[in-house]
Design a protein around this motif. Sequence first.
Motif, PDB file in Angstrom:
ATOM      1  N   UNK A  85       0.835  -1.198   0.000  1.00 14.55           N
ATOM      2  CA  UNK A  85       0.000   0.000   0.000  1.00 14.55           C
ATOM      3  C   UNK A  85       0.871   1.249   0.000  1.00 14.55           C
ATOM      4  N   UNK A  86       1.966   1.237   0.747  1.00 16.38           N
ATOM      5  CA  UNK A  86       2.899   2.365   0.736  1.00 16.38           C
ATOM      6  C   UNK A  86       3.506   2.549  -0.659  1.00 16.38           C
ATOM      7  N   UNK A  87       3.848   1.445  -1.297  1.00 12.53           N
ATOM      8  CA  UNK A  87       4.393   1.528  -2.660  1.00 12.53           C
ATOM      9  C   UNK A  87       3.364   2.129  -3.600  1.00 12.53           C
ATOM     10  N   UNK A  88       2.108   1.733  -3.450  1.00 10.55           N
ATOM     11  CA  UNK A  88       1.044   2.275  -4.296  1.00 10.55           C
ATOM     12  C   UNK A  88       0.862   3.778  -4.053  1.00 10.55           C
ATOM     13  N   UNK A  89       0.843   4.190  -2.783  1.00 10.52           N
ATOM     14  CA  UNK A  89       0.713   5.616  -2.462  1.00 10.52           C
ATOM     15  C   UNK A  89       1.883   6.413  -3.041  1.00 10.52           C
ATOM     16  N   UNK A  90       3.075   5.832  -2.996  1.00 15.91           N
ATOM     17  CA  UNK A  90       4.260   6.477  -3.567  1.00 15.91           C
ATOM     18  C   UNK A  90       4.115   6.583  -5.085  1.00 15.91           C
ATOM     19  N   UNK A  91       3.680   5.513  -5.729  1.00 17.32           N
ATOM     20  CA  UNK A  91       3.474   5.519  -7.185  1.00 17.32           C
ATOM     21  C   UNK A  91       2.404   6.527  -7.598  1.00 17.32           C
ATOM     22  N   UNK A  92       1.412   6.733  -6.726  1.00 21.19           N
ATOM     23  CA  UNK A  92       0.339   7.693  -7.018  1.00 21.19           C
ATOM     24  C   UNK A  92       0.791   9.128  -6.774  1.00 21.19           C
ATOM     25  N   UNK A  93       1.983   9.305  -6.191  1.00 18.43           N
ATOM     26  CA  UNK A  93       2.495  10.641  -5.909  1.00 18.43           C
ATOM     27  C   UNK A  93       1.902  11.281  -4.666  1.00 18.43           C
ATOM     28  N   UNK A  94       1.277  10.474  -3.804  1.00 16.90           N
ATOM     29  CA  UNK A  94       0.653  11.014  -2.603  1.00 16.90           C
ATOM     30  C   UNK A  94       1.609  11.045  -1.407  1.00 16.90           C
ATOM     31  N   UNK A  95       2.633  10.196  -1.453  1.00 17.07           N
ATOM     32  CA  UNK A  95       3.683  10.208  -0.441  1.00 17.07           C
ATOM     33  C   UNK A  95       5.021  10.091  -1.156  1.00 17.07           C
ATOM     34  N   UNK A  96       6.084  10.397  -0.404  1.00 15.00           N
ATOM     35  CA  UNK A  96       7.427  10.221  -0.957  1.00 15.00           C
ATOM     36  C   UNK A  96       8.369   9.787   0.147  1.00 15.00           C
ATOM     37  N   UNK A  97       9.379   9.025  -0.252  1.00 15.62           N
ATOM     38  CA  UNK A  97      10.386   8.579   0.717  1.00 15.62           C
ATOM     39  C   UNK A  97      11.241   9.774   1.113  1.00 15.62           C
ATOM     40  N   UNK A  98      11.435   9.950   2.422  1.00 18.31           N
ATOM     41  CA  UNK A  98      12.277  11.045   2.905  1.00 18.31           C
ATOM     42  C   UNK A  98      13.539  10.519   3.560  1.00 18.31           C
ATOM     43  N   UNK A  99      13.679   9.200   3.633  1.00 14.57           N
ATOM     44  CA  UNK A  99      14.921   8.595   4.120  1.00 14.57           C
ATOM     45  C   UNK A  99      15.098   7.259   3.427  1.00 14.57           C
TER      46      UNK A  99
END
Length: 187
Positions: A85-99
């Motif tokens: 789910x985190x990968x999906x949110x990242x792919x959707x541009x809603x979250x991004x890795x900060x570390x």
Amino acid sequence: MFFTFERGCGPRPGSWRRGPFEFRWEVGGRHGGGRRRRMFDGEELRLVLLKLIADQPRHGYDLIRDIEERTGGAYAPSAGVIYPTLTMLDDMGLIEAVSEGSRKEYAATEAGREHLAERADEVAALFERLEALGEERSRVDRAPIRRATANLFSAIQHRLSRDDMAPDLLHKAVSIIDEAAQKIERL
């Protein structure tokens, strides 16, 4: 929820055995009530995770722990659900890795915050559901009840299995059990 005990018959789901007796707890009706429902569908879980990440940057394990704490341990999503789910949110541009590293921490993007704002009512309802589950769980911790009930049934079984159980002792035991039941009903 109610408890029953039966003599003989083998163990069933939602039961435990002590000697020749089987003790069974049932929730939601006569035979355990309906199917188990998922806590969230995929879209709902994405919104919950996005809201938690928007509140504070987090990694997957933090999210699992936070949800488990909010529900009083009644629900903890698995890593097999959280990380995709985190990968999906990242792919959707809603979250991004900060570390980077073994524990990748995520933060909400501007698009993620806008998405939350658009669905604020739905997000609030989802968190109310989590909080309600936690409140219900904290009101009713069933482990001590199961332990005490098992101890009572064990004592009854042990005493009844002795050869010196005279009718007057049996009546005394029944009286004690009836009195305890009445006191519990009056609580």
